[in-house]
Scaffold this active site. Structure first.
Site, PDB file in Angstrom:
ATOM      1  N   ASP A  84      -4.356  -5.612  -8.493  1.00 50.87           N
ATOM      2  CA  ASP A  84      -5.459  -5.071  -9.272  1.00 50.87           C
ATOM      3  C   ASP A  84      -5.035  -5.131 -10.740  1.00 50.87           C
ATOM      4  O   ASP A  84      -4.008  -5.738 -11.071  1.00 50.87           O
ATOM      5  CB  ASP A  84      -5.841  -3.653  -8.803  1.00 50.87           C
ATOM      6  CG  ASP A  84      -4.817  -2.588  -9.143  1.00 50.87           C
ATOM      7  OD1 ASP A  84      -3.737  -2.906  -9.713  1.00 50.87           O
ATOM      8  OD2 ASP A  84      -5.083  -1.411  -8.846  1.00 50.87           O
ATOM      9  N   CYS A  87      -0.131  -3.058  -7.414  1.00 46.42           N
ATOM     10  CA  CYS A  87      -1.080  -2.210  -8.136  1.00 46.42           C
ATOM     11  C   CYS A  87      -0.262  -1.234  -8.974  1.00 46.42           C
ATOM     12  O   CYS A  87       0.932  -1.439  -9.163  1.00 46.42           O
ATOM     13  CB  CYS A  87      -2.050  -1.502  -7.186  1.00 46.42           C
ATOM     14  SG  CYS A  87      -1.362  -0.285  -6.060  1.00 46.42           S
ATOM     15  N   THR A 114       0.830   1.809  -8.387  1.00 46.28           N
ATOM     16  CA  THR A 114       1.907   2.461  -7.630  1.00 46.28           C
ATOM     17  C   THR A 114       2.325   1.687  -6.385  1.00 46.28           C
ATOM     18  O   THR A 114       3.409   1.912  -5.858  1.00 46.28           O
ATOM     19  CB  THR A 114       1.483   3.859  -7.155  1.00 46.28           C
ATOM     20  OG1 THR A 114       0.365   3.715  -6.266  1.00 46.28           O
ATOM     21  CG2 THR A 114       1.130   4.761  -8.324  1.00 46.28           C
ATOM     22  N   HIS A 132      13.801  -3.237  10.348  1.00 48.41           N
ATOM     23  CA  HIS A 132      13.422  -2.225  11.333  1.00 48.41           C
ATOM     24  C   HIS A 132      11.941  -2.216  11.685  1.00 48.41           C
ATOM     25  O   HIS A 132      11.578  -1.788  12.783  1.00 48.41           O
ATOM     26  CB  HIS A 132      13.815  -0.832  10.849  1.00 48.41           C
ATOM     27  CG  HIS A 132      15.291  -0.655  10.723  1.00 48.41           C
ATOM     28  ND1 HIS A 132      15.850   0.558  10.391  1.00 48.41           N
ATOM     29  CD2 HIS A 132      16.335  -1.510  10.875  1.00 48.41           C
ATOM     30  CE1 HIS A 132      17.161   0.441  10.350  1.00 48.41           C
ATOM     31  NE2 HIS A 132      17.480  -0.815  10.632  1.00 48.41           N
ATOM     32  N   HIS A 148      14.301  -2.018  17.777  1.00 47.21           N
ATOM     33  CA  HIS A 148      13.179  -1.909  16.843  1.00 47.21           C
ATOM     34  C   HIS A 148      11.920  -2.597  17.374  1.00 47.21           C
ATOM     35  O   HIS A 148      10.811  -2.227  17.015  1.00 47.21           O
ATOM     36  CB  HIS A 148      13.560  -2.482  15.482  1.00 47.21           C
ATOM     37  CG  HIS A 148      14.774  -1.835  14.897  1.00 47.21           C
ATOM     38  ND1 HIS A 148      14.797  -0.525  14.504  1.00 47.21           N
ATOM     39  CD2 HIS A 148      16.017  -2.329  14.670  1.00 47.21           C
ATOM     40  CE1 HIS A 148      16.002  -0.228  14.043  1.00 47.21           C
ATOM     41  NE2 HIS A 148      16.761  -1.303  14.135  1.00 47.21           N
TER      42      HIS A 148
END
Length: 144
Positions: free
Chosen positions: A8, A65, A67, A98, A133
């Site tokens: 963004d 973006c 964050t 994992h 996993h």
């Protein structure tokens, strides 16, 4: 490897630099936008990357973006996508080992470009460990 990338407005500048970096690492990159720092809604850019990964058009996805959080929330809504906001190379390594993560979401405002480059490099180079996993990832996938 085929890598889908998008951002963004908050991640546009880093996306452009990361796109070039991923190409330098020898990967094919498809850019799903945005094309400027003009304000846009991050779901509009996270969705096509997540869909590309989900359908096999891309092997991995990179979203940027402000964050990384909003992109991760959006991408995780698409079946077959395991996305997370990652802020360190160590987390990127564990995400791949994992969780068999296939879409990394980055902060373009709170994480330096050099750190994000290292995160992307680790994300693209680290293999899934499988083993114990694999059962856990299968349980996650069953929720789709």
């Amino acid at each position: 490897m085929r890598v889908a990338i998008a951002a963004d407005h908050g991640g546009f500048e880093q996306k452009e630099l990361l796109k070039a970096y991923i190409s330098e690492l020898g990967h094919e990159v498809e850019d799903f936008g945005t094309t400027s720092e003009e304000s846009v809604d991050y779901p509009d850019y996270a969705l096509p990357v997540a869909q590309a990964v989900s359908t096999g058009k891309a092997d991995r996805g990179v979203l940027v973006c402000g964050t990384g959080i909003g992109m991760a929330l959006t991408a995780d809504k698409v079946a077959g996508v395991r996305a997370s906001s990652i802020t360190s190379p160590q987390f990127a390594e564990l995400f791949r080992q994992h969780n068999n993560g296939n879409v990394v979401c980055l902060s373009g405002r709170f994480v330096d470009l050099d750190v994000n480059k290292e995160i992307v490099k680790v994300f693209l180079e680290t293999e899934f460990e499988g083993g114990r996993h694999a059962q856990r990832v299968a349980k996650i996938n069953a929720l789709d």
